[in-house]
Design a protein around this motif. Structure first.
Motif, PDB file in Angstrom:
ATOM      1  N   UNK A  72      -5.894  -1.507   5.931  1.00  0.00           N
ATOM      2  CA  UNK A  72      -7.125  -2.314   5.419  1.00  0.00           C
ATOM      3  C   UNK A  72      -7.932  -1.836   4.302  1.00  0.00           C
ATOM      4  N   UNK A  73      -7.863  -0.626   4.131  1.00  0.00           N
ATOM      5  CA  UNK A  73      -8.894   0.006   2.942  1.00  0.00           C
ATOM      6  C   UNK A  73      -7.845   0.171   1.688  1.00  0.00           C
ATOM      7  N   UNK A  74      -6.645   0.271   1.955  1.00  0.00           N
ATOM      8  CA  UNK A  74      -5.426   0.231   0.966  1.00  0.00           C
ATOM      9  C   UNK A  74      -5.475  -1.068   0.420  1.00  0.00           C
ATOM     10  N   UNK A  75      -5.483  -2.279   1.287  1.00  0.00           N
ATOM     11  CA  UNK A  75      -5.193  -3.555   0.759  1.00  0.00           C
ATOM     12  C   UNK A  75      -6.597  -3.873  -0.112  1.00  0.00           C
ATOM     13  N   UNK A  76      -7.756  -3.523   0.305  1.00  0.00           N
ATOM     14  CA  UNK A  76      -9.142  -3.632  -0.397  1.00  0.00           C
ATOM     15  C   UNK A  76      -8.944  -3.250  -1.957  1.00  0.00           C
ATOM     16  N   UNK A  77      -8.666  -1.974  -1.910  1.00  0.00           N
ATOM     17  CA  UNK A  77      -8.438  -1.129  -3.315  1.00  0.00           C
ATOM     18  C   UNK A  77      -7.332  -1.907  -4.353  1.00  0.00           C
ATOM     19  N   UNK A  78      -6.250  -2.423  -3.454  1.00  0.00           N
ATOM     20  CA  UNK A  78      -5.121  -3.081  -4.395  1.00  0.00           C
ATOM     21  C   UNK A  78      -6.071  -4.467  -4.878  1.00  0.00           C
ATOM     22  N   UNK A  79      -6.602  -5.150  -3.972  1.00  0.00           N
ATOM     23  CA  UNK A  79      -7.221  -6.489  -4.267  1.00  0.00           C
ATOM     24  C   UNK A  79      -8.374  -6.026  -5.335  1.00  0.00           C
ATOM     25  N   UNK A  80      -9.001  -4.983  -5.302  1.00  0.00           N
ATOM     26  CA  UNK A  80     -10.040  -4.834  -6.265  1.00  0.00           C
ATOM     27  C   UNK A  80      -9.719  -4.533  -7.592  1.00  0.00           C
ATOM     28  N   UNK A  81      -8.449  -4.093  -7.611  1.00  0.00           N
ATOM     29  CA  UNK A  81      -7.579  -3.643  -8.828  1.00  0.00           C
ATOM     30  C   UNK A  81      -6.996  -4.557  -9.424  1.00  0.00           C
TER      31      UNK A  81
END
Length: 296
Positions: free
Chosen positions: A245-254
């Motif tokens: 879930x943290x990985x997905x958030x970082x991907x979306x943020x970038x």
């Protein structure tokens, strides 16, 4: 020890060490060389490994490096000279660079970290096993506490060197690649791949300069990372906590492509999670069921 015999053999010994493929040697490798070459060099049987090393340290280009980590002292020998990164990899079998050090090697940070991170894979840790029960209350309690940070480090010159105990992953995502140290010297290193590095720094942002540095690493990796590989690694690692879930958030943020982000969204999201430990002022991202720092 017969000084005469070893002094006579010294030119042959020096020539042998000069021609070795690696200038960094573990103690057992030096002892093995003595055992294999003793007859050819015509050394006396009372030339013990300790005396052989003592002679070379005093009368040749051999140097000893000792790193007194709190958990255990590690040492190696260097013939003539070698870059620090090569020396550190020579301390134990199958060590690899990780976290901030791997970030720097892959060009995923603009910083010059003063800490070097080495990982030594050990037996599987509780956190990486899905056999352990998990609950929302347990996640909440764990992430209200400070992040665990290893005290197994030593200072060397102007660096803090961490020797981390990693979970046994079968060296998943560990690659051999040329690295450049701060002096510009090239080293054939063992380090985590870009995909594994992004996962590791998501799990332990404390070893990567914090969540803002992690976010920057995701942006800088954008054109080189394989999200397919990254998701496959996440599934193999079987973390107890839902770090995806943290990985997905970082991907979306970038601003990764929606098709890439969707690869992570397909993984189950059963619990609320946290981007980092002990965050004071937070907001909740509903789409990833994730608590993140306010304004982040």
């Amino acid at each position: 020890m017969s000084r005469a015999r070893i002094q006579i053999a010294k030119p042959d010994i020096v020539r042998y060490f000069d021609e070795l493929p690696s200038r960094v040697l573990k103690p057992r490798e030096v002892y093995a060389i003595l055992s294999e070459q003793r007859g050819f060099w015509r050394l006396a049987q009372n030339t013990t490994a300790e005396r052989f090393v003592e002679f070379l340290l005093k009368h040749s280009k051999l140097k000893q490096y000792v790193f007194r980590f709190p958990q255990r002292e590690e040492k190696c020998y260097v013939w003539d000279h070698a870059p620090l990164l090569a020396i550190l990899l020579g301390l134990k079998k199958d060590l690899h660079f990780s976290h901030y050090t791997a970030m720097r090697a892959h060009g995923l940070t603009e910083q010059s970290p003063k800490s070097i991170y080495l990982t030594d894979e050990r037996t599987t840790q509780v956190e990486s096993s899905r056999e352990t029960e998990i609950s929302q209350a347990a996640i909440d309690t764990a992430f209200q506490k400070p992040a665990r940070s290893s005290n197994n480090w030593v200072e060397h010159e102007d660096k803090k060197i961490f020797l981390l105990n990693g979970a046994d992953t079968g060296h998943l995502g560990v690659i051999a690649e040329m690295m450049t140290d701060e002096s510009g010297a090239e080293v054939k290193g063992r380090l985590t791949s870009i995909e594994r590095t992004l996962i590791d720094i998501t799990v332990r942002p404390v070893y990567a300069g914090g969540v803002y540095e992690v976010a920057k690493a995701y942006r800088m990796a954008k054109d080189r990372v394989s999200i397919n590989k990254l998701v496959a690694m996440l599934q193999k690692l079987r973390f107890l906590y839902p770090y995806h879930q943290a990985v997905g958030y970082y991907l979306q943020r970038a601003d990764y492509k929606s098709s890439q982000i969707d690869l992570v969204r397909r993984l189950s999201m059963e619990y609320d999670f946290y981007l980092a430990h002990e965050m004071k002022d937070t907001r909740y991202d509903q789409s990833w069921r994730l608590h993140v720092p306010s304004g982040f």
